[in-house]
Design an enzyme around this catalytic site. Structure first.
Site, PDB file in Angstrom:
ATOM      1  N   ARG A  57      46.776 -41.119  84.562  1.00  0.00           N
ATOM      2  CA  ARG A  57      47.652 -42.130  83.967  1.00  0.00           C
ATOM      3  C   ARG A  57      47.855 -41.809  82.494  1.00  0.00           C
ATOM      4  NH1 ARG A  57      45.167 -46.137  83.212  1.00  0.00           N
ATOM      5  NH2 ARG A  57      43.177 -45.711  84.205  1.00  0.00           N
ATOM      6  N   TYR A  66      52.171 -38.202  89.105  1.00  0.00           N
ATOM      7  CA  TYR A  66      50.771 -38.503  89.357  1.00  0.00           C
ATOM      8  C   TYR A  66      50.525 -39.965  89.753  1.00  0.00           C
ATOM      9  CZ  TYR A  66      46.072 -39.890  88.958  1.00  0.00           C
ATOM     10  OH  TYR A  66      44.879 -40.476  89.275  1.00  0.00           O
ATOM     11  N   LYS A 116      48.914 -49.774  90.232  1.00  0.00           N
ATOM     12  CA  LYS A 116      48.645 -50.478  88.982  1.00  0.00           C
ATOM     13  C   LYS A 116      49.883 -51.191  88.424  1.00  0.00           C
ATOM     14  CE  LYS A 116      44.498 -49.549  89.399  1.00  0.00           C
ATOM     15  NZ  LYS A 116      43.750 -48.369  89.108  1.00  0.00           N
ATOM     16  N   HIS A 153      41.509 -55.972  88.523  1.00  0.00           N
ATOM     17  CA  HIS A 153      41.125 -54.584  88.823  1.00  0.00           C
ATOM     18  C   HIS A 153      39.709 -54.605  89.402  1.00  0.00           C
ATOM     19  CE1 HIS A 153      40.650 -50.193  87.127  1.00  0.00           C
ATOM     20  NE2 HIS A 153      40.975 -50.197  88.403  1.00  0.00           N
ATOM     21  N   SER A 189      38.354 -47.636  85.290  1.00  0.00           N
ATOM     22  CA  SER A 189      38.696 -46.507  86.145  1.00  0.00           C
ATOM     23  C   SER A 189      37.587 -45.458  86.142  1.00  0.00           C
ATOM     24  CB  SER A 189      39.987 -45.868  85.648  1.00  0.00           C
ATOM     25  OG  SER A 189      41.000 -46.843  85.641  1.00  0.00           O
ATOM     26  N   ALA A 190      37.310 -44.945  87.345  1.00  0.00           N
ATOM     27  CA  ALA A 190      36.283 -43.913  87.533  1.00  0.00           C
ATOM     28  C   ALA A 190      34.898 -44.364  87.061  1.00  0.00           C
ATOM     29  CB  ALA A 190      36.694 -42.592  86.875  1.00  0.00           C
ATOM     30  N   CYS A 191      34.593 -45.641  87.264  1.00  0.00           N
ATOM     31  CA  CYS A 191      33.264 -46.165  86.912  1.00  0.00           C
ATOM     32  C   CYS A 191      32.527 -46.719  88.125  1.00  0.00           C
ATOM     33  CB  CYS A 191      33.375 -47.212  85.822  1.00  0.00           C
ATOM     34  SG  CYS A 191      33.823 -46.504  84.230  1.00  0.00           S
ATOM     35  N   GLY A 192      33.006 -46.448  89.334  1.00  0.00           N
ATOM     36  CA  GLY A 192      32.169 -46.742  90.496  1.00  0.00           C
ATOM     37  C   GLY A 192      32.615 -47.854  91.437  1.00  0.00           C
ATOM     38  N   THR A 213      34.959 -47.711  94.008  1.00  0.00           N
ATOM     39  CA  THR A 213      35.045 -47.214  95.384  1.00  0.00           C
ATOM     40  C   THR A 213      33.647 -46.987  95.943  1.00  0.00           C
ATOM     41  OG1 THR A 213      37.166 -46.197  94.907  1.00  0.00           O
ATOM     42  CG2 THR A 213      35.996 -45.388  96.849  1.00  0.00           C
ATOM     43  N   ASP A 271      39.804 -51.466  94.813  1.00  0.00           N
ATOM     44  CA  ASP A 271      40.452 -51.304  93.496  1.00  0.00           C
ATOM     45  C   ASP A 271      41.139 -52.566  92.966  1.00  0.00           C
ATOM     46  OD1 ASP A 271      40.930 -49.304  91.403  1.00  0.00           O
ATOM     47  OD2 ASP A 271      43.045 -49.486  91.896  1.00  0.00           O
ATOM     48  N   ASN A 303      39.958 -35.606  87.714  1.00  0.00           N
ATOM     49  CA  ASN A 303      40.590 -36.817  88.265  1.00  0.00           C
ATOM     50  C   ASN A 303      41.320 -36.496  89.573  1.00  0.00           C
ATOM     51  OD1 ASN A 303      41.325 -39.592  88.210  1.00  0.00           O
ATOM     52  ND2 ASN A 303      43.317 -39.082  87.330  1.00  0.00           N
ATOM     53  N   ARG A 313      42.042 -36.500  93.527  1.00  0.00           N
ATOM     54  CA  ARG A 313      41.931 -37.731  94.334  1.00  0.00           C
ATOM     55  C   ARG A 313      42.201 -37.486  95.808  1.00  0.00           C
ATOM     56  NH1 ARG A 313      41.200 -42.974  91.437  1.00  0.00           N
ATOM     57  NH2 ARG A 313      40.940 -42.274  89.297  1.00  0.00           N
ATOM     58  N   TYR A 331      24.374 -45.349  93.176  1.00  0.00           N
ATOM     59  CA  TYR A 331      24.949 -45.196  94.530  1.00  0.00           C
ATOM     60  C   TYR A 331      24.287 -46.183  95.514  1.00  0.00           C
ATOM     61  CZ  TYR A 331      26.945 -41.160  92.223  1.00  0.00           C
ATOM     62  OH  TYR A 331      27.611 -40.363  91.345  1.00  0.00           O
ATOM     63  N   ASN A 365      22.109 -49.076  94.519  1.00  0.00           N
ATOM     64  CA  ASN A 365      22.683 -50.254  93.857  1.00  0.00           C
ATOM     65  C   ASN A 365      22.573 -51.504  94.720  1.00  0.00           C
ATOM     66  OD1 ASN A 365      23.340 -48.695  91.641  1.00  0.00           O
ATOM     67  ND2 ASN A 365      25.427 -48.257  92.351  1.00  0.00           N
TER      68      ASN A 365
HETATM   69  P1  GTP Z   1      39.233 -45.661  90.038  1.00  0.00           P
HETATM   70  O1  GTP Z   1      39.731 -45.241  91.365  1.00  0.00           O
HETATM   71  O2  GTP Z   1      39.665 -44.747  88.933  1.00  0.00           O
HETATM   72  O3  GTP Z   1      39.533 -47.071  89.714  1.00  0.00           O
HETATM   73  O4  GTP Z   1      37.621 -45.412  90.039  1.00  0.00           O
HETATM   74  P2  GTP Z   1      36.401 -46.225  90.683  1.00  0.00           P
HETATM   75  O5  GTP Z   1      35.993 -47.331  89.763  1.00  0.00           O
HETATM   76  O6  GTP Z   1      36.694 -46.574  92.082  1.00  0.00           O
HETATM   77  O7  GTP Z   1      35.213 -45.140  90.601  1.00  0.00           O
HETATM   78  P3  GTP Z   1      34.517 -44.273  91.761  1.00  0.00           P
HETATM   79  O8  GTP Z   1      33.730 -45.117  92.710  1.00  0.00           O
HETATM   80  O9  GTP Z   1      35.505 -43.363  92.343  1.00  0.00           O
HETATM   81  O10 GTP Z   1      33.468 -43.449  90.899  1.00  0.00           O
HETATM   82  C1  GTP Z   1      33.862 -42.630  89.835  1.00  0.00           C
HETATM   83  C2  GTP Z   1      32.768 -41.705  89.407  1.00  0.00           C
HETATM   84  O11 GTP Z   1      31.569 -42.425  89.102  1.00  0.00           O
HETATM   85  C3  GTP Z   1      32.388 -40.691  90.488  1.00  0.00           C
HETATM   86  O12 GTP Z   1      32.263 -39.428  89.900  1.00  0.00           O
HETATM   87  C4  GTP Z   1      31.066 -41.175  90.992  1.00  0.00           C
HETATM   88  O13 GTP Z   1      30.281 -40.134  91.460  1.00  0.00           O
HETATM   89  C5  GTP Z   1      30.450 -41.892  89.788  1.00  0.00           C
HETATM   90  N1  GTP Z   1      29.572 -43.003  90.218  1.00  0.00           N
HETATM   91  C6  GTP Z   1      29.894 -44.000  91.064  1.00  0.00           C
HETATM   92  N2  GTP Z   1      28.853 -44.837  91.285  1.00  0.00           N
HETATM   93  C7  GTP Z   1      27.834 -44.343  90.541  1.00  0.00           C
HETATM   94  C8  GTP Z   1      26.483 -44.761  90.322  1.00  0.00           C
HETATM   95  O14 GTP Z   1      25.991 -45.757  90.861  1.00  0.00           O
HETATM   96  N3  GTP Z   1      25.731 -44.006  89.462  1.00  0.00           N
HETATM   97  C9  GTP Z   1      26.239 -42.903  88.839  1.00  0.00           C
HETATM   98  N4  GTP Z   1      25.454 -42.245  88.004  1.00  0.00           N
HETATM   99  N5  GTP Z   1      27.523 -42.481  89.023  1.00  0.00           N
HETATM  100  C10 GTP Z   1      28.302 -43.187  89.856  1.00  0.00           C
HETATM  101  C1  SPV Z   2      42.600 -46.002  88.105  1.00  0.00           C
HETATM  102  O1  SPV Z   2      42.834 -45.174  87.213  1.00  0.00           O
HETATM  103  O2  SPV Z   2      42.057 -47.107  87.865  1.00  0.00           O
HETATM  104  C2  SPV Z   2      42.911 -45.680  89.510  1.00  0.00           C
HETATM  105  C3  SPV Z   2      43.714 -44.504  89.764  1.00  0.00           C
HETATM  106  O3  SPV Z   2      42.566 -46.419  90.415  1.00  0.00           O
HETATM  107  S1  SPV Z   2      45.383 -44.790  89.422  1.00  0.00           S
HETATM  108  O4  SPV Z   2      46.055 -45.109  90.676  1.00  0.00           O
HETATM  109  O5  SPV Z   2      45.911 -43.551  88.878  1.00  0.00           O
HETATM  110  O6  SPV Z   2      45.533 -45.878  88.500  1.00  0.00           O
HETATM  111 MN    MN Z   3      41.360 -48.185  89.619  1.00  0.00          MN
END
Ligand code: GTP
Ligand code: SPV
Ligand code: MN
Length: 583
Positions: free
Chosen positions: A69, A197, A206, A226, A248-251, A253, A275, A365, A367, A491, A494
């Site tokens: 993004r 993208y 989003k 979110h 985003s990308a903080c866990g 999923t 999400d 990033n 996917r 993971y 949690n």
């Molecule tokens: P978006 O799709 O961007 O909104 O991301 P998201 O919030 O769904 O994050 P996602 O679950 O895909 O995790 C993103 C990253 O965080 C990955 O590289 C995971 O491996 C890492 N991660 C997720 N859960 C944990 C956890 O409990 N501990 C650690 N250390 N890393 C984690």
């Molecule tokens: C995020 O960035 O929070 C995502 C991926 O879930 S995107 O669809 O690119 O926003």
């Molecule tokens: Mn997201």
């Protein structure tokens, strides 16, 4: 077939602007999907993967300058700048239509324009919103068909109403200088140009389900967040539903699909969404959350049979892989997949790649897009139009220091304050520097479609209207030790924290009252079979006054953006927090 006059008139108008050679309406049929894939293989937009190993799966690479993004090119186009607020980029609607209109003009010459009617929510539900996305990208069409309920079903739901989101997307030249993501909340319109993208172009994600929907929710008395949605089933079979807002990308999923370890038997996590959550007050006076999406657009790197087996099982068929490594056998690989890397393959840029090269093969990033219905742990309630009743809202982020593993707010307004104070280290999900702490209230900083101060006000107002509100928590899986290693295994483990949260919700466990909220008594975190010591738990729960002093100062700077418009309630919470720390 479309018979809706308002839809037709708008599509005609957009075709006049973009001047495609032909127009194809997406009906959602299997035949159409197959022919679109064939066309994608022909143009090189898509690569067919091994249909025995990965049936129905395709591969796609984005342009090298187009992998995440683009927040600096994302605009909220409200009549006044004040409505967009200090945390959003703003462009006047006239200027935006003009500037983007010039780029769109004739941009689909020689190409096909696809018209995708789609639903956010289930067919026939009064809570469902309709969107039409126009695009010149087959990749977008195929993604939207997984991520939303798309095709004739959406036109049928719409009937002859003119209430639909008007989304226009064009790849154009994928030039950063000509890339804009503009939302016009008042017009229920989104224009996105110059990118191919995910979050920039899958307009149901989003752009609509958060930026435009948050604006609708404020006006209509509901919330677009979110957030993941999950159900935690305990050994007695009771299910506690929770939502979680992590940037985003903080866990999200990962948490939504969590598999409890063998050492924590009898528990099960059911996925409702990973999400986005749309939340309303139910007739029973509780807050109910539904997932408007139909699929997952998840981060590939780090996804393994160990970290998230359910995600891997979900994407085994009918899925799209973007910017990962592709092997000569036409299978996929990424860093942290937990299997041997291919000896020789192609990286996300299309270059020959070997594990020895020292370069990442998959874009950080990169996917997968996969149908939610294929998820082994999908909740039986996931398509319930009303959603599920929420007992806990969990905020969280990536913090090497400061935030403890978990704590609970004293009440709703204090919870809103904790959400407004969220900070997290930035990730590869958006372009820009990675790993710097920024304030990201409710994980909505890049997604709030109006002035954030009014968004805070909306949260406070909702709290007053919910007779039986969820309890609010904050988690942090990312505290590190002196060597920079994560202390908490995360993971599947949690679940131990979800369990404490569920027990707090049903008043089964007392907690320590601290300046920041209720923190678990260390002995109440079940560490049986966890492989870390009580000393580690103490470190994970520790509050350091000097860290919080810096945090409180940083929050002050963030709040200063809003001047004297900040709600009274948040000012009060801020002062009280300082007082409790003796500051
Ligand atoms: P978006 O799709 O961007 O909104 O991301 P998201 O919030 O769904 O994050 P996602 O679950 O895909 O995790 C993103 C990253 O965080 C990955 O590289 C995971 O491996 C890492 N991660 C997720 N859960 C944990 C956890 O409990 N501990 C650690 N250390 N890393 C984690
Ligand atoms: C995020 O960035 O929070 C995502 C991926 O879930 S995107 O669809 O690119 O926003
Ligand atoms: Mn997201």
């Amino acid at each position: 077939m479309n018979t809706n006059k308002a839809v037709q008139a708008w599509v005609d108008e957009m075709a006049k602007l973009t001047k495609p050679d032909r127009i194809e309406w997406i009906d959602g049929s299997k035949e159409q999907i197959e022919s679109l894939k064939k066309e994608g293989f022909r143009t090189g937009d898509l690569i067919e993967l091994d249909q025995e190993v990965l049936p129905g799966c395709v591969y796609h690479r984005t342009a090298v300058n187009d992998v995440a993004r683009v927040e600096h090119l994302t605009f909220i186009c409200t009549p006044t700048k004040e409505e967009a607020g200090p945390t959003n980029n703003w462009m006047a609607p006239d200027e935006a239509y003009n500037r983007l209109g010039k780029i769109f003009d004739g941009s689909m010459k020689g190409r096909t324009m696809y018209v995708i009617p789609y639903l956010l929510g289930t067919y026939g539900s009064p809570f469902t919103k309709v969107g039409i996305e126009i695009t010149d990208s087959i990749y977008v069409v195929l993604n939207m068909l997984i991520m939303t309920r798309a095709g004739d079903i959406a036109l049928k739901h719409l009937g002859d109403s003119d209430e639909f989101n008007k989304g226009l997307h064009g790849k154009e030249k994928r030039d950063l200088e000509r890339r804009y993501i503009c939302q016009f909340p008042q017009d229920n319109t989104i224009w996105s140009v110059g990118s191919g993208y995910g979050g920039n172009v899958l307009l149901g994600k989003k752009c609509f389900s958060l930026r435009v929907a948050s604006y609708m929710g404020r006006n209509e008395g509901w919330m677009a967040e979110h957030m993941l949605i999950l159900g935690l089933e305990d050994p007695k079979g009771n299910i506690t539903y929770m939502t979680g807002a992590f940037p985003s990308a903080c866990g999200k999923t990962n948490l939504a699909m969590l598999v409890p370890p063998d050492s924590f038997p009898g528990y099960k996590v059911w996925t409702v969404g990973d999400d986005i959550a749309w939340m309303r007050i139910g007739e029973d006076g509780r807050l109910w959350a539904m997932n408007p999406e139909f699929g997952f657009f998840g981060v590939a790197p780090g996804t393994s049979m160990k970290s998230n087996p359910n995600a891997l099982l979900t994407m085994k068929s009918n899925s799209i892989y973007t910017n990962v490594v592709i092997t000569p056998e036409k299978t996929v690989w990424w860093e942290g997949m937990g299997v041997e890397p291919p000896k020789k393959a192609w990286d996300w840029k299309g270059n020959e790649w070997t594990p020895e090269s020292g370069e990442k093969g998959a874009q950080p990033n990169s996917r997968f897009t996969a149908p939610a219905s294929q998820c082994p742990c999908i909740s039986k309630e996931w398509e319930n139009p009303k959603g599920v009743p929420i007992s806990a809202i969990i905020f969280g982020g990536r913090r090497a220091k400061v935030a403890p593993l978990v704590y609970q707010s004293f009440d709703w307004n204090h919870g809103v304050f904790i959400g407004s104070m969220m900070g997290s280290e930035t990730t590869a999900a958006a372009t820009g520097q990675v790993g710097v702490v920024r304030r990201d209230p409710m994980a909505m900083l890049p997604f709030c479609g109006y002035n954030m101060v009014d968004y805070f006000r909306h949260w406070i107002k909702m709290g007053k209207k919910i007779p039986n509100p969820p309890k609010i928590f904050n988690v942090n899986w990312f505290r590190t030790d002196e060597q920079g290693k994560f202390i908490w295994p995360g993971y599947g483990e949690n679940v131990r924290i979800l369990d404490w949260i569920a027990r707090r919700c049903s008043n089964q466990v007392v907690a320590n009252e601290t300046p920041i909220g209720y923190v678990p008594k260390p002995e109440d975190i079940d560490i049986k079979g966890l492989g870390i010591s009580m000393k580690d738990i103490d470190r994970l729960l520790e509050l350091k006054k000097e860290d919080w002093e810096v945090e409180i100062e940083d929050q002050k700077k963030f709040y200063e953006k809003f001047g004297d418009t900040l709600p009274e309630e948040l000012n009060r919470e801020y002062t009280n927090l300082k007082k409790r720390f003796g500051l």
